[in-house]
Design an enzyme around this catalytic site. Structure first.
Site, mmCIF file in Angstrom:
data_model
loop_
_atom_site.group_PDB
_atom_site.id
_atom_site.type_symbol
_atom_site.label_atom_id
_atom_site.label_comp_id
_atom_site.label_asym_id
_atom_site.label_seq_id
_atom_site.Cartn_x
_atom_site.Cartn_y
_atom_site.Cartn_z
ATOM 1 N N SER A 41 0.851 -1.045 -0.592
ATOM 2 C CA SER A 41 -0.467 -0.225 0.200
ATOM 3 C C SER A 41 0.460 1.618 0.462
ATOM 4 O O SER A 41 0.401 2.414 -0.157
ATOM 5 C CB SER A 41 -0.743 -0.042 1.547
ATOM 6 O OG SER A 41 -0.663 -0.217 1.891
ATOM 7 N N LYS A 93 0.927 4.078 6.890
ATOM 8 C CA LYS A 93 -0.356 5.304 5.852
ATOM 9 C C LYS A 93 0.414 6.361 5.556
ATOM 10 O O LYS A 93 1.512 7.022 6.744
ATOM 11 C CB LYS A 93 -1.988 5.841 5.807
ATOM 12 C CG LYS A 93 -2.736 4.172 5.612
ATOM 13 C CD LYS A 93 -2.644 3.230 4.638
ATOM 14 C CE LYS A 93 -3.182 1.712 4.825
ATOM 15 N NZ LYS A 93 -3.194 0.900 4.122
#
Length: 184
Positions: A41, A93
């Site tokens: 990710s 993230k």
């Protein structure tokens, strides 16, 4: 060597371990730690080569928790956070928007979300392989556990910068609801 001479050395080692263990635990829980990154990710910033046999290990600043979050975090920082949907999972993230910013969610070009006070909007750099705010909405700053500073492993990536908001994400962020970052 007699057993009498070995005993004081043994006692010194035990005392040193008893003192060092709590200090080490305090440092890794509250100041700085290492975190192994798995998954795709955050490509290309982290784990850029998905065929590698090893994963990136990053140095994490843990002094961004609680009251310090608003003062020490900003758009573009890569953070570790507890998943809002699974508290047993730690996510990595990038912060896209801070409190009071407006953001256009991925895949929803005709809508926007105002990030509430005490929250932020996080996304993975590889949006097609990322469970992030586009799926679960703004994230409480209380869930953030640290800010990734730099990779320390593999050695070829040591010192690489993780900071900065990718250009293609800037057009979706409106600081304090005003103009997109690309116009500032």
């Amino acid at each position: 060597m007699s057993s009498g001479a070995a005993r004081p050395l043994w006692r010194k080692a035990v005392v040193a371990a008893v003192i060092a263990a709590p200090v080490a635990i305090f440092v890794t829980d509250n100041i700085v730690s290492l975190q192994m990154i798995s998954g795709r990710s955050m490509q290309p910033a982290l784990n850029p080569d998905s065929n590698r046999l090893w994963k990136d290990v990053v140095l994490v600043d843990r002094m961004v928790q609680g009251e310090m979050a608003l003062r020490r975090l900003q758009r573009g920082d890569v953070v570790t956070l507890v998943s809002p949907s699974n508290p047993d999972l730690l996510l990595v993230k990038r912060i896209i928007a801070m409190p009071h910013d407006c953001v256009i969610p991925l895949g929803k070009p005709n809508s926007f979300v105002r990030v509430p006070k005490g929250h932020c909007w996080v996304e993975g750099d590889e949006s097609f392989h990322s469970g992030d705010s586009s799926a679960f909405g703004p994230v409480s700053l209380a869930l953030i556990r640290g800010r990734a500073l730099t990779p320390v492993w593999p050695p070829s990536r040591f010192g690489a910068s993780l900071a900065g908001l990718p250009e293609w994400k800037k057009s979706r962020v409106y600081p304090n609801g005003s103009y997109p970052l690309t116009e500032l």
